[in-house]
Design a protein around this motif. Structure first.
Motif, PDB file in Angstrom:
ATOM      1  N   LEU A 133      -5.706   9.305   1.731  1.00  0.00           N
ATOM      2  CA  LEU A 133      -5.859   8.446   0.564  1.00  0.00           C
ATOM      3  C   LEU A 133      -4.907   7.257   0.697  1.00  0.00           C
ATOM      4  CD1 LEU A 133      -7.426   8.542  -2.198  1.00  0.00           C
ATOM      5  CD2 LEU A 133      -5.305   9.464  -3.185  1.00  0.00           C
ATOM      6  N   ARG A 134      -5.375   6.081   0.303  1.00  0.00           N
ATOM      7  CA  ARG A 134      -4.528   4.883   0.334  1.00  0.00           C
ATOM      8  C   ARG A 134      -4.802   4.022  -0.894  1.00  0.00           C
ATOM      9  NH1 ARG A 134      -4.732   1.679   5.646  1.00  0.00           N
ATOM     10  NH2 ARG A 134      -2.845   2.863   6.131  1.00  0.00           N
ATOM     11  N   PHE A 135      -3.736   3.719  -1.629  1.00  0.00           N
ATOM     12  CA  PHE A 135      -3.808   2.785  -2.754  1.00  0.00           C
ATOM     13  C   PHE A 135      -3.260   1.443  -2.283  1.00  0.00           C
ATOM     14  CE2 PHE A 135      -1.628   0.600  -6.236  1.00  0.00           C
ATOM     15  CZ  PHE A 135      -2.678   0.452  -7.140  1.00  0.00           C
ATOM     16  N   GLN A 136      -3.945   0.359  -2.623  1.00  0.00           N
ATOM     17  CA  GLN A 136      -3.537  -0.942  -2.105  1.00  0.00           C
ATOM     18  C   GLN A 136      -3.705  -2.040  -3.146  1.00  0.00           C
ATOM     19  OE1 GLN A 136      -5.922  -2.957   1.078  1.00  0.00           O
ATOM     20  NE2 GLN A 136      -4.019  -2.837   2.217  1.00  0.00           N
ATOM     21  N   SER A 166       0.829  -1.202   0.000  1.00  0.00           N
ATOM     22  CA  SER A 166       0.000   0.000   0.000  1.00  0.00           C
ATOM     23  C   SER A 166       0.861   1.250   0.000  1.00  0.00           C
ATOM     24  CB  SER A 166      -0.939   0.017   1.212  1.00  0.00           C
ATOM     25  OG  SER A 166      -0.212   0.152   2.415  1.00  0.00           O
ATOM     26  N   SER A 195      -7.269  -1.516  -5.002  1.00  0.00           N
ATOM     27  CA  SER A 195      -8.309  -0.620  -4.499  1.00  0.00           C
ATOM     28  C   SER A 195      -7.716   0.743  -4.191  1.00  0.00           C
ATOM     29  CB  SER A 195      -8.969  -1.204  -3.237  1.00  0.00           C
ATOM     30  OG  SER A 195      -8.013  -1.342  -2.197  1.00  0.00           O
ATOM     31  N   LEU A 196      -8.566   1.734  -4.208  1.00  0.00           N
ATOM     32  CA  LEU A 196      -8.201   3.100  -3.837  1.00  0.00           C
ATOM     33  C   LEU A 196      -9.160   3.532  -2.739  1.00  0.00           C
ATOM     34  CD1 LEU A 196      -6.334   5.499  -4.525  1.00  0.00           C
ATOM     35  CD2 LEU A 196      -8.167   6.354  -6.003  1.00  0.00           C
ATOM     36  N   ARG A 197      -8.623   3.805  -1.576  1.00  0.00           N
ATOM     37  CA  ARG A 197      -9.443   4.095  -0.407  1.00  0.00           C
ATOM     38  C   ARG A 197      -9.334   5.566  -0.030  1.00  0.00           C
ATOM     39  NH1 ARG A 197      -8.444   1.387   5.538  1.00  0.00           N
ATOM     40  NH2 ARG A 197     -10.200   2.358   6.625  1.00  0.00           N
ATOM     41  N   TYR A 198     -10.433   6.282  -0.134  1.00  0.00           N
ATOM     42  CA  TYR A 198     -10.476   7.694   0.238  1.00  0.00           C
ATOM     43  C   TYR A 198     -11.300   7.832   1.512  1.00  0.00           C
ATOM     44  CZ  TYR A 198     -11.564  12.691   0.082  1.00  0.00           C
ATOM     45  OH  TYR A 198     -11.707  14.015   0.401  1.00  0.00           O
ATOM     46  N   GLU A 220     -12.823  -0.658  -6.324  1.00  0.00           N
ATOM     47  CA  GLU A 220     -11.951  -1.829  -6.318  1.00  0.00           C
ATOM     48  C   GLU A 220     -12.155  -2.654  -7.584  1.00  0.00           C
ATOM     49  OE1 GLU A 220     -11.035  -4.868  -2.806  1.00  0.00           O
ATOM     50  OE2 GLU A 220     -12.938  -5.343  -3.777  1.00  0.00           O
TER      51      GLU A 220
END
Length: 361
Positions: free
Chosen positions: A292-295, A281, A314-317, A333
């Motif tokens: 923001l986190r890209f995983q 990530s 996935s991209l988590r905002y 996702e």
């Protein structure tokens, strides 16, 4: 109290977005200059935030019995480790990962509702409730804990594994709430220990420890290791192992985290065997109210045959909304799963979360 919470977030954002010596690859002379400047700040009262100081303790500490080195190079190394730990702590705090739990809060309630939509499955909803209440009448180390679904909280791994449909089917929801007593003790500044005993619906009793250890790896990496073991009267043993490695990258504004996790459940040993998960990530706090986190995450089962089961990006905002204790998440996702012959399976999750503690209002 809201101002206190906001100042706490600002301190952690400042630690995250500060000038990074790690990515710049500065010389030893530049490092010692930074250490000397930091010493002058301490002398004049302009020191790092309390968050930085606590994080530095976990990273810069040598063996408990070893003498503390105080050369300029040693001070520079501690300063660099402090910045890395502060970045990891700031992100874990904002995403409410149990890698960082506010030990000062005597009461803490978390409500999280997740809606999961994919192109190949029906829409699912899940509600998770968890709470922790200190019991000063017994000891400051004892807490009463409540989990809406104890399967969701085995590792305290944060939400990046909480909503993994392959490991914890989302429809379980509140099927197995649990309540118990937890004992917490910190050994030195690198190691902490928790022991929990309680009961869950079905009914069943459980008991087991959780141990966490973290330390610096050279000047650029922070390692964290978590082991949780439980025994249930109805299902037998349940073991979770987790290793994380953090590093600041891209000018120090982003935190890269590589995670390896393993879970073994006696009840499902023939159905799944060891469930091995790897995750990479990249995360950043954007401002006071958002991150923001890209995983990229993949899972592998060893039974009934050894094979990969799922991989997903996935991209988590995550954003603070309406109140300082209320958060909204949007997580688009794309997944590829053995269950669907590895066809592309796009989807998204929307989560609403309330975090309430004794200093919220």
């Amino acid at each position: 109290m809201r101002a206190v919470y906001r100042q706490r977030i600002r301190n952690r954002i400042a630690a995250l977005t500060g000038v990074s010596l790690l990515a710049a690859g500065v010389s030893v002379s530049a490092q010692t200059t930074m250490a000397r400047d930091h010493d002058e700040q301490v002398e004049t009262g302009v020191a790092e935030s309390p968050v930085d100081t606590q994080a530095a303790d976990a990273i810069a500490e040598t063996e408990d019995t070893a003498p503390v080195q105080n050369t300029r190079a040693d001070r520079a190394r501690r300063y660099l480790g402090q910045k890395l730990a502060s970045s990891a702590r700031a992100l874990d705090d904002f995403f409410d990962s149990e890698n960082h739990v506010d030990e000062d809060a005597s009461t803490r309630l978390k409500l999280r509702h997740v809606t999961h939509v994919t192109s190949k499955e029906d829409t699912d909803h899940a509600l998770r409730i968890s709470a922790r209440v200190r019991l000063p009448g017994l000891s400051s180390r004892w807490s009463l804990v409540l989990e809406g679904n104890d399967d969701f909280s085995m590792l305290g791994a944060g939400e990046e594994f909480l909503d993994e449909p392959d490991e914890n089917t989302i429809e379980e929801g509140l099927d197995r709430p649990s309540i118990g007593l937890e004992y917490f003790e910190r050994k030195g500044k690198r190691f902490d220990f928790r022991m929990q005993v309680g009961a869950r619906a079905e009914p069943a009793l459980y008991v087991g420890p959780r141990m966490r250890y973290q330390h610096s790896i050279g000047k650029r990496w922070l390692g964290r290791y978590v082991q949780k073991l439980r025994w249930y009267t109805d299902e037998g043993w349940d073991s979770d192992t987790r290793a994380e490695f953090d590093r600041r990258v891209l000018g120090g504004n982003y935190l890269f985290r590589q995670t390896f996790a393993s879970r073994w459940r006696e009840e499902r040993k023939d159905e799944r065997g060891f469930v091995l998960t790897t995750s990479s990530s990249l995360a950043r706090i954007l401002d006071d109210d958002s991150a923001l986190r890209f995983q990229w995450r993949s899972s592998y089962h060893t039974e009934p045959v050894s094979q990969w089961k799922r991989t997903a990006i996935s991209l988590r905002y995550r954003r603070q909304f309406w109140r300082e204790w209320f958060f909204v998440e949007v997580i688009p996702e794309i997944a590829w799963e053995e269950e669907f012959d590895w066809d592309t399976n796009p989807g998204f999750r929307v989560a609403f979360e309330a975090l309430i503690s004794d200093d919220t209002f």
